[in-house]
Design a protein around this motif. Structure first.
Motif, PDB file in Angstrom:
ATOM      1  N   VAL A 287       5.704   1.849 -12.030  1.00 13.10           N
ATOM      2  CA  VAL A 287       6.918   2.888 -12.127  1.00 13.10           C
ATOM      3  C   VAL A 287       7.287   3.027 -10.814  1.00 13.10           C
ATOM      4  CG1 VAL A 287       8.247   4.289 -13.126  1.00 13.10           C
ATOM      5  CG2 VAL A 287       6.537   3.253 -14.387  1.00 13.10           C
ATOM      6  N   VAL A 288       8.294   2.455 -10.167  1.00 13.12           N
ATOM      7  CA  VAL A 288       8.913   2.936  -9.104  1.00 13.12           C
ATOM      8  C   VAL A 288      10.123   3.382  -9.082  1.00 13.12           C
ATOM      9  CG1 VAL A 288       9.784   2.115  -6.673  1.00 13.12           C
ATOM     10  CG2 VAL A 288       7.735   0.699  -7.809  1.00 13.12           C
ATOM     11  N   LEU A 289      10.158   4.918  -8.654  1.00 15.46           N
ATOM     12  CA  LEU A 289      11.250   5.740  -8.655  1.00 15.46           C
ATOM     13  C   LEU A 289      12.012   5.751  -7.285  1.00 15.46           C
ATOM     14  CD1 LEU A 289       9.716   9.020 -10.392  1.00 15.46           C
ATOM     15  CD2 LEU A 289      10.833   6.911 -11.527  1.00 15.46           C
ATOM     16  N   VAL A 290      13.357   5.293  -7.412  1.00 21.65           N
ATOM     17  CA  VAL A 290      14.163   5.268  -6.163  1.00 21.65           C
ATOM     18  C   VAL A 290      15.160   6.311  -6.441  1.00 21.65           C
ATOM     19  CG1 VAL A 290      15.476   3.807  -4.935  1.00 21.65           C
ATOM     20  CG2 VAL A 290      13.446   2.849  -6.078  1.00 21.65           C
ATOM     21  N   PRO A 291      15.016   7.243  -5.629  1.00 23.44           N
ATOM     22  CA  PRO A 291      16.211   8.328  -5.924  1.00 23.44           C
ATOM     23  C   PRO A 291      17.434   7.969  -5.343  1.00 23.44           C
ATOM     24  CG  PRO A 291      14.636   9.051  -4.205  1.00 23.44           C
ATOM     25  CD  PRO A 291      13.657   7.868  -4.880  1.00 23.44           C
ATOM     26  N   ALA A 292      18.627   8.412  -5.774  1.00 21.89           N
ATOM     27  CA  ALA A 292      19.863   8.142  -5.307  1.00 21.89           C
ATOM     28  C   ALA A 292      20.015   8.718  -3.737  1.00 21.89           C
ATOM     29  CB  ALA A 292      20.930   8.522  -6.137  1.00 21.89           C
TER      30      ALA A 292
ATOM     31  N   ILE B  78       2.619   5.713 -10.336  1.00 19.60           N
ATOM     32  CA  ILE B  78       4.172   6.151 -10.186  1.00 19.60           C
ATOM     33  C   ILE B  78       4.317   6.282  -8.576  1.00 19.60           C
ATOM     34  CG2 ILE B  78       5.582   7.791 -10.826  1.00 19.60           C
ATOM     35  CD1 ILE B  78       4.306   8.575 -13.041  1.00 19.60           C
ATOM     36  N   VAL B  79       5.304   5.425  -8.176  1.00 22.73           N
ATOM     37  CA  VAL B  79       5.466   5.442  -6.674  1.00 22.73           C
ATOM     38  C   VAL B  79       6.911   6.080  -6.536  1.00 22.73           C
ATOM     39  CG1 VAL B  79       5.946   3.807  -4.688  1.00 22.73           C
ATOM     40  CG2 VAL B  79       4.263   3.387  -6.295  1.00 22.73           C
ATOM     41  N   VAL B  80       6.830   7.080  -5.626  1.00 19.60           N
ATOM     42  CA  VAL B  80       8.179   7.741  -5.186  1.00 19.60           C
ATOM     43  C   VAL B  80       8.908   6.999  -3.884  1.00 19.60           C
ATOM     44  CG1 VAL B  80       9.441   9.650  -4.616  1.00 19.60           C
ATOM     45  CG2 VAL B  80       7.670   9.828  -6.198  1.00 19.60           C
ATOM     46  N   ALA B  81       9.662   5.864  -3.923  1.00 22.41           N
ATOM     47  CA  ALA B  81      10.340   5.501  -2.989  1.00 22.41           C
ATOM     48  C   ALA B  81      11.481   6.076  -2.211  1.00 22.41           C
ATOM     49  CB  ALA B  81      10.470   3.770  -3.372  1.00 22.41           C
ATOM     50  N   ASP B  82      11.265   6.875  -1.733  1.00 24.43           N
ATOM     51  CA  ASP B  82      12.399   7.956  -1.157  1.00 24.43           C
ATOM     52  C   ASP B  82      12.694   7.614   0.421  1.00 24.43           C
ATOM     53  OD1 ASP B  82       9.851   8.849  -0.419  1.00 24.43           O
ATOM     54  OD2 ASP B  82      10.239  11.028  -0.659  1.00 24.43           O
ATOM     55  N   ALA B  83      12.132   6.612   0.769  1.00 25.86           N
ATOM     56  CA  ALA B  83      12.432   6.462   2.334  1.00 25.86           C
ATOM     57  C   ALA B  83      13.379   4.916   2.245  1.00 25.86           C
ATOM     58  CB  ALA B  83      11.205   5.790   3.143  1.00 25.86           C
ATOM     59  N   PRO B  84      14.361   4.928   3.175  1.00 26.90           N
ATOM     60  CA  PRO B  84      15.177   3.850   3.132  1.00 26.90           C
ATOM     61  C   PRO B  84      14.548   2.502   3.313  1.00 26.90           C
ATOM     62  CG  PRO B  84      16.055   5.424   4.448  1.00 26.90           C
ATOM     63  CD  PRO B  84      14.798   5.966   4.131  1.00 26.90           C
ATOM     64  N   SER B  85      13.514   2.362   3.943  1.00 24.00           N
ATOM     65  CA  SER B  85      12.522   1.016   4.190  1.00 24.00           C
ATOM     66  C   SER B  85      11.645   0.818   2.940  1.00 24.00           C
ATOM     67  CB  SER B  85      11.670   1.219   5.444  1.00 24.00           C
ATOM     68  OG  SER B  85      10.660   2.197   4.988  1.00 24.00           O
TER      69      SER B  85
ATOM     70  N   SER C  71      21.837  -1.142  -2.199  1.00 25.72           N
ATOM     71  CA  SER C  71      20.736  -1.431  -1.591  1.00 25.72           C
ATOM     72  C   SER C  71      19.579  -2.173  -2.038  1.00 25.72           C
ATOM     73  CB  SER C  71      20.024   0.028  -0.755  1.00 25.72           C
ATOM     74  OG  SER C  71      19.805   0.877  -1.870  1.00 25.72           O
ATOM     75  N   LEU C  72      19.241  -1.877  -3.298  1.00 24.23           N
ATOM     76  CA  LEU C  72      18.357  -2.528  -4.229  1.00 24.23           C
ATOM     77  C   LEU C  72      18.660  -3.995  -4.302  1.00 24.23           C
ATOM     78  CD1 LEU C  72      17.467  -0.038  -6.851  1.00 24.23           C
ATOM     79  CD2 LEU C  72      15.925  -0.879  -5.051  1.00 24.23           C
ATOM     80  N   ASP C  73      19.888  -4.395  -4.502  1.00 26.31           N
ATOM     81  CA  ASP C  73      20.231  -5.835  -4.647  1.00 26.31           C
ATOM     82  C   ASP C  73      20.215  -6.402  -3.265  1.00 26.31           C
ATOM     83  OD1 ASP C  73      20.853  -5.207  -7.174  1.00 26.31           O
ATOM     84  OD2 ASP C  73      23.024  -4.808  -6.770  1.00 26.31           O
ATOM     85  N   PHE C  74      20.560  -5.982  -2.287  1.00 34.84           N
ATOM     86  CA  PHE C  74      20.390  -6.331  -0.837  1.00 34.84           C
ATOM     87  C   PHE C  74      18.917  -6.613  -0.530  1.00 34.84           C
ATOM     88  CE2 PHE C  74      19.829  -5.854   3.863  1.00 34.84           C
ATOM     89  CZ  PHE C  74      20.653  -6.833   4.280  1.00 34.84           C
ATOM     90  N   ALA C  75      18.100  -5.858  -1.100  1.00 35.04           N
ATOM     91  CA  ALA C  75      16.658  -6.004  -0.775  1.00 35.04           C
ATOM     92  C   ALA C  75      15.999  -7.065  -1.719  1.00 35.04           C
ATOM     93  CB  ALA C  75      15.771  -4.650  -0.685  1.00 35.04           C
ATOM     94  N   GLY C  76      16.938  -7.681  -2.531  1.00 35.73           N
ATOM     95  CA  GLY C  76      16.183  -8.592  -3.624  1.00 35.73           C
ATOM     96  C   GLY C  76      15.544  -8.135  -4.724  1.00 35.73           C
ATOM     97  N   SER C  77      15.632  -6.673  -5.082  1.00 37.41           N
ATOM     98  CA  SER C  77      14.985  -6.033  -6.047  1.00 37.41           C
ATOM     99  C   SER C  77      16.207  -5.538  -7.105  1.00 37.41           C
ATOM    100  CB  SER C  77      14.003  -4.844  -5.646  1.00 37.41           C
ATOM    101  OG  SER C  77      13.067  -5.322  -4.671  1.00 37.41           O
ATOM    102  N   ARG C  78      15.804  -5.863  -8.368  1.00 35.68           N
ATOM    103  CA  ARG C  78      17.017  -5.232  -9.216  1.00 35.68           C
ATOM    104  C   ARG C  78      16.192  -4.241 -10.079  1.00 35.68           C
ATOM    105  NH1 ARG C  78      21.428  -6.175 -12.031  1.00 35.68           N
ATOM    106  NH2 ARG C  78      21.597  -5.689 -14.071  1.00 35.68           N
TER     107      ARG C  78
END
Length: 447
Positions: free
Chosen positions: A183-188, A280-287, A320-327
């Motif tokens: 589970v990857v959490l991408v905060p707004a 659970i991964v907290v993906a809170d960095a833009p990269s 940004s998710l769509d641009f990186a190829g992830s939905r």
């Protein structure tokens, strides 16, 4: 009879009424408080008077009726008006009508309130309703978590536990039951770090309570303030309460702006998925969104703060998710009030259910080795040329010139690997380019 109502406001009737009742009014003021009518097809004359006192209004009506009767008797000898029904004092004021005005005021208030709500809803930049989030992102809302009771996730909260169980059920409805999950959490954009950490802890505790092993991968939280640190030390001295939970298995990686962030993220994730049921991964960095391409089968959830996240921030994160190829799989809304919870599966569509591939995390990309090739120092460069023989003045034979050139030809220059490495500044990387290649100089013609 049709002309008799006009006699009610005649000067003679008004002055007689004022004198009889000793009223502190002018004839003009009294005329404004009187009215008379003749009902159709009758010989009746109805006189109405208004005053601040109900008894006074009845006496004025009776006095005016008698004075009109006397005036008509003088004007017409064959007509006799008599006071048939005396005036009755009213039990309630004719104006203002309190109930009517209160009702009208209530209706007007409701109308103005509805207009204000509609205007504020248009001006409010926050994305709050489920329908609006669906319209902006095209993604289903997977869960709604209540406001945080404790930022560290240590205390039990019944509402949070119920919302977490509903979230886990909704995830399984969308992706199916899987033996291992990532589970990857991408905060707004702009979402506060404490709220993101609390959401990850709440989700991790809920999954662990269901009997699974959980690992949390996130950056190290910022250092608390002195006052907050003092409160934490004081709390740690207190006896453990019944609602305290054991900490999760947490892996701390480099901060958001570190160049090693993506490498450590993939490395920690690849290790954790082999040892735990749920990671659970907290993906809170833009990269971090670019690292999601190396995580096959990841369940990406966009975090949205129900009280602060704006429409622009939410759309920017999904884009940004769509641009990186992830939905993303869906949107997880936090800080939701108790009255705003709803049946989320009823808002889904059939296309929202997806079949994710088998969970696999690619090895982190190898870091680029520093180049060891450098330019050859100028001192090592030698040139071969032919020289005339001293004292002879005669040219040597061509064969002899070639032999001399062979004798004076320098040794090949040492390569960067074998020769001494020139001194370079720390952190400076020299990259070899084709333009840096030195072409050999042409040999001179023999003399």
């Amino acid at each position: 009879m049709k002309s008799y109502p006009d006699l009610v406001v005649s000067p003679r009737v008004l002055r007689a009424t004022i004198d009889q009742l000793d009223l502190d009014l002018e004839p003009r003021e009294l005329a404004q408080r009187l009215s008379a009518s003749n009902p159709r097809d009758t010989v009746l004359l109805t006189v109405t008077a208004s005053a601040g006192d109900p008894e006074l209004s009845a006496r004025i009506s009776d006095a005016v009726a008698r004075n009109v009767s006397d005036l008509v008797g003088e004007l017409e000898s064959d007509v006799d008006l008599e006071l048939t029904i005396p005036a009755i004092a009213p039990t309630s004021p004719a104006s203002p009508q309190t109930l009517v005005l209160a009702g009208l005021g209530l209706l007007a208030g409701l109308a103005l309130g509805g207009i204000a709500v509609a205007v504020l809803g248009r001006l409010d930049p926050r994305a709050r309703s489920v329908a609006e989030i669906r319209r902006l992102t095209g993604l289903p809302v997977v869960g709604q978590l209540p406001p945080a009771a404790g930022r560290d996730g240590r205390a039990h909260h019944p509402a949070a536990d119920t919302a977490t169980r509903a979230l886990l059920v909704n995830e399984r409805l969308l992706t199916g039951d899987r033996p291992r999950r990532l589970v990857v959490l991408v905060p707004a954009t702009g979402m506060r770090a404490p709220l993101v950490t609390h959401t990850a802890l709440t989700l991790g505790h809920g999954i662990r309570d269901s009997g699974h092993t959980v690992a949390l991968i996130c950056a190290e939280p910022p250092a608390p303030s002195r006052a907050h640190a003092a409160l934490l030390r004081l709390r740690d001295r207190l006896p453990n309460g019944a609602g305290e939970r054991a900490p999760l298995d947490t892996v701390t990686i480099a901060p958001a702006h570190s160049p090693e962030r993506q490498h450590e993220l993939l490395k920690a994730t690849a290790t954790a998925v082999t040892r735990h049921d749920v990671v659970i991964v907290v993906a809170d960095a833009p990269s971090d969104v670019f690292a999601l391409g190396s995580m096959a089968g990841a369940e990406v959830l966009v975090l949205s703060d129900g009280r602060r996240t704006t429409r622009t921030q939410l759309v920017e994160t999904v884009t940004s998710l769509d641009f990186a190829g992830s939905r993303a799989l869906g949107v997880l809304v936090t800080n939701v009030g108790g009255h705003d919870h709803m049946d989320l599966p009823a808002t889904w569509m059939e296309a929202d259910r997806v079949e994710l591939p088998t969970l696999a995390v690619s090895a982190p990309p190898a870091r680029r080795a520093r180049s060891t090739r450098h330019r050859r120092p100028a001192a090592n460069r030698t040139q071969a040329h032919a020289t005339p023989t001293a004292g002879t003045g005669a040219a040597r034979e061509p064969g002899d010139a070639a032999e001399t050139a062979d004798d004076t030809e320098p040794e090949p220059a040492a390569t960067a690997e074998s020769g001494p490495e020139p001194e370079t500044l720390p952190g400076l990387e020299l990259v070899f380019d084709e333009a840096d290649t030195l072409s050999p100089e042409p040999e001179p013609e023999p003399v």
